[in-house]
Design an enzyme around this catalytic site. Sequence first.
Site, PDB file in Angstrom:
ATOM      1  CG  ASP A 156      -1.922   0.883   1.401  1.00 37.93           C
ATOM      2  OD1 ASP A 156      -2.308   1.439   0.057  1.00 37.93           O
ATOM      3  OD2 ASP A 156      -2.184   1.491   2.401  1.00 37.93           O
ATOM      4  CG  HIS A 187      -6.489   4.569  -1.284  1.00 34.23           C
ATOM      5  ND1 HIS A 187      -5.267   3.996  -0.729  1.00 34.23           N
ATOM      6  CD2 HIS A 187      -6.509   4.267  -2.501  1.00 34.23           C
ATOM      7  CE1 HIS A 187      -4.571   3.314  -1.596  1.00 34.23           C
ATOM      8  NE2 HIS A 187      -5.127   3.148  -2.539  1.00 34.23           N
ATOM      9  N   GLY A 188      -8.829   5.665   1.962  1.00 31.31           N
ATOM     10  CA  GLY A 188      -9.558   6.519   3.096  1.00 31.31           C
ATOM     11  C   GLY A 188     -11.085   6.333   3.255  1.00 31.31           C
ATOM     12  N   GLY A 189     -11.599   5.099   3.226  1.00 29.22           N
ATOM     13  CA  GLY A 189     -13.024   4.969   3.177  1.00 29.22           C
ATOM     14  C   GLY A 189     -13.526   4.736   4.563  1.00 29.22           C
ATOM     15  CG  ASN A 242      -6.822   0.892   0.363  1.00 29.31           C
ATOM     16  OD1 ASN A 242      -7.375   0.252  -0.638  1.00 29.31           O
ATOM     17  ND2 ASN A 242      -5.630   0.972   0.580  1.00 29.31           N
TER      18      ASN A 242
END
Length: 289
Positions: free
Chosen positions: A80, A208-210, A230
């Site tokens: 990642d 990303h950043g969910g 993610n």
Amino acid sequence: MLITGKEMLDVARKNKFAVPAFNAGSGQLLTGVMEAAEELQSPFIMAIHPDELSFLKDSFVSQVHHEINNTKLPITLHLDHGATHKQVIHAIQLGFSSVMIDSSHLPFEENIETTKKIVEIAHSVGVSVEAELGTIGDTGNSAEGGASDIIYTDPNKAQEFVERTNIDSLAVAIGTAHGIYPKDRKPKLRIDILEEMKDKVEIPLVLHGGSSNPDEEISRSVGLGISKINISSDIKISFTNKLREILNNGDSQIREPNVMYPDCIEATKTTAKEKINLFKSSNKAELYY
């Protein structure tokens, strides 16, 4: 069963669900997400950030491989936010089946050139590549980092980026941020950007950043083509909140890991299952056999 990121996400895109990518940065978190995925028969991506790998040491990857080799579940081992060629190549040497090169902070042409070089290396040994266009926000409390100001992904630029780099999946910036949002900040996804992008980009899209976005927004994004989401902060907070509760219960003699951690693992499992169901990936493992 270890599979590549491309194998994982092509199936998800075709069948309109999102694969959870869990940043399980410890053996206990790994156990929690493995058990959750087994119970719900969900494919998942085991994501490890370079900072996590530096802390855990390369031997942790051997533990992950052991778990993958002893289950029928389809699992991708993913680097990642790889920031350098050295980090990406090291991950490939360790047996990662998917890598992310994050050059999103660079100008567009430099991002393309850096990404193309990684694609050439990774594809030559059968490893999938994810890249990022635009910038994911940073709430200031996440190991994954990010930018103070979100630069939204331009759908036209995204189409060009994919065509010129030959990546397998694209992380897009539509209003998420790494970490948990402070109370005075309310996350909101730019669904309009995603709607335009899904018609221009013909590879799986990644969010990303969910962790903090409302469930209804996440669910809608899955319906509009997001194939990987993610999750890091949510599972770690569930784990540590339960650990704080255990350590603050007045018993100063608690010290054994096998006493402290089982309930923390259960808390992690509960959160992981919630995400699996939200992403519509439960009972999707059979699609890979």
